[in-house]
Design an enzyme around this catalytic site. Structure first.
Site, mmCIF file in Angstrom:
data_model
loop_
_atom_site.group_PDB
_atom_site.id
_atom_site.type_symbol
_atom_site.label_atom_id
_atom_site.label_comp_id
_atom_site.label_asym_id
_atom_site.label_seq_id
_atom_site.Cartn_x
_atom_site.Cartn_y
_atom_site.Cartn_z
ATOM 1 N N SER A 166 3.979 -1.940 10.411
ATOM 2 C CA SER A 166 5.430 -1.950 10.606
ATOM 3 C C SER A 166 6.092 -3.267 10.182
ATOM 4 C CB SER A 166 5.784 -1.596 12.059
ATOM 5 O OG SER A 166 5.359 -0.267 12.348
ATOM 6 N N HIS A 179 -9.433 1.338 5.507
ATOM 7 C CA HIS A 179 -8.104 1.515 6.114
ATOM 8 C C HIS A 179 -8.219 2.486 7.288
ATOM 9 C CE1 HIS A 179 -3.905 2.562 6.649
ATOM 10 N NE2 HIS A 179 -3.600 1.482 5.944
ATOM 11 N N GLU A 238 -6.478 4.839 8.175
ATOM 12 C CA GLU A 238 -6.218 6.242 7.813
ATOM 13 C C GLU A 238 -7.447 6.885 7.170
ATOM 14 O OE1 GLU A 238 -2.592 5.466 5.683
ATOM 15 O OE2 GLU A 238 -1.619 4.931 7.575
ATOM 16 N N GLU A 282 -4.865 -4.787 10.968
ATOM 17 C CA GLU A 282 -3.840 -3.745 11.103
ATOM 18 C C GLU A 282 -4.093 -2.962 12.385
ATOM 19 O OE1 GLU A 282 -1.873 -2.392 7.237
ATOM 20 O OE2 GLU A 282 -3.738 -1.304 7.363
ATOM 21 N N ASN A 341 0.872 -1.183 0.000
ATOM 22 C CA ASN A 341 0.000 0.000 0.000
ATOM 23 C C ASN A 341 0.906 1.230 0.000
ATOM 24 O OD1 ASN A 341 -1.805 2.041 0.466
ATOM 25 N ND2 ASN A 341 -2.387 1.361 2.527
ATOM 26 N N LYS A 377 0.113 4.256 -0.165
ATOM 27 C CA LYS A 377 -0.494 5.453 0.456
ATOM 28 C C LYS A 377 -0.289 6.663 -0.471
ATOM 29 C CE LYS A 377 0.076 3.199 4.856
ATOM 30 N NZ LYS A 377 0.228 3.280 6.304
ATOM 31 N N GLY A 410 3.054 2.382 10.820
ATOM 32 C CA GLY A 410 4.025 3.459 10.634
ATOM 33 C C GLY A 410 4.784 3.847 11.888
#
Ligand code: 13P
Length: 244
Positions: free
Chosen positions: A207, A98, A100, A166, A8, A10, A172
């Site tokens: 990560s 997701h 985010e 996730e 991904n 992003k 991250g």
């Protein structure tokens, strides 16, 4: 079962030239005769790079995913991208929900509509679930309850797609879940959702690096990886894929 490894990207890279060269380099890794045939590699570039990346990957083994999608089929929805448009650009998969996107206001109701739209368009959704840090701090049982609630978007508990676990605190941060905890959560997810084409693939994301990918992929409960930062460098991503 095949392991599925999704990169991904992003909101990266900054230029279409870099997107094409990254896709080309990943395709080279996958084309290598020694590359594990039981690994399916998927790339999720930003929408604006999809067409060029599709051209770059055309005829090869690497598959494409959208990072998001709108739920309506067509019409006056400025800035949105429809499932049919994504499919037309070669996307076989679409990431939905997701964390985010959820942080930007996406609700379970919206996630549910997107899942339906992707399935109706004939693509495979990759539904992301995962608990935030404050929930995980209350323990694994609290995390399981949170993820179980997120899975209620799946009607009748039947899902013809992929799920990615996730944990938000692992994305991250360099602070990955332990393979044991990830496997425990994934086992729970598999017990809550079924599919007509059992078993349902459940990936881990958060990560992932070339240093820890093998530890996740070696667990039989974990069917693959959803990789963010580690997918932006073709050498690192190739190493991650070789961990399977
Ligand atoms: P990182 O691999 O950068 O932690 O991101 C994970 C992720 O969000 C993939 O969708």
């Amino acid at each position: 079962m095949k392991k599925i490894i999704v990169g991904n990207w992003k909101m990266n890279p900054p230029s279409v030239e870099e997107a094409v060269s990254l896709a080309r380099a990943v395709a080279e890794h996958v084309k290598h005769p020694m590359f594990n045939k039981n690994v399916e590699v998927v790339l999720a570039p930003p929408f604006i790079f999809l067409y060029k990346v599709y051209e770059t990957l055309y005829g090869g083994k690497v598959k494409l995913a959208g990072q998001d999608v709108f739920w309506e089929k067509a019409g006056a929805y400025t800035g949105e991208v429809s499932p049919a448009q994504l499919k037309n650009l070669g996307a076989a998969y679409v990431i939905v929900g997701h964390s985010e996107r959820r942080a930007l206001g996406e609700t379970d109701e919206i996630v549910g509509r997107k899942l339906t739209a992707v399935l109706e368009a004939g693509m495979t959704p990759i539904l992301c679930v995962g608990e935030p840090a404050d929930v995980r701090e209350r323990g694994m049982e609290a995390a399981k309850e949170f993820v179980g609630k997120q899975l209620e978007v799946i009607e009748h508990k039947v899902f013809e797609g992929i799920i990615a676990y996730e944990p938000v605190w692992a994305i991250g941060t360099g602070n990955n879940a332990t393979p044991g905890d990830a496997a425990e959560m994934i086992t729970l997810i598999k017990s809550l959702v079924t599919s007509y084409r059992l078993p349902i693939p459940v990936l881990y994301g958060g990560s992932v690096t070339s240093g820890n990918a093998g530890d996740f992929l070696n667990r039989e409960e974990i069917d693959g990886l959803l990789v963010g930062g580690g997918s932006l460098n073709a050498e690192e991503f190739g190493e991650i894929c070789r961990g399977a």
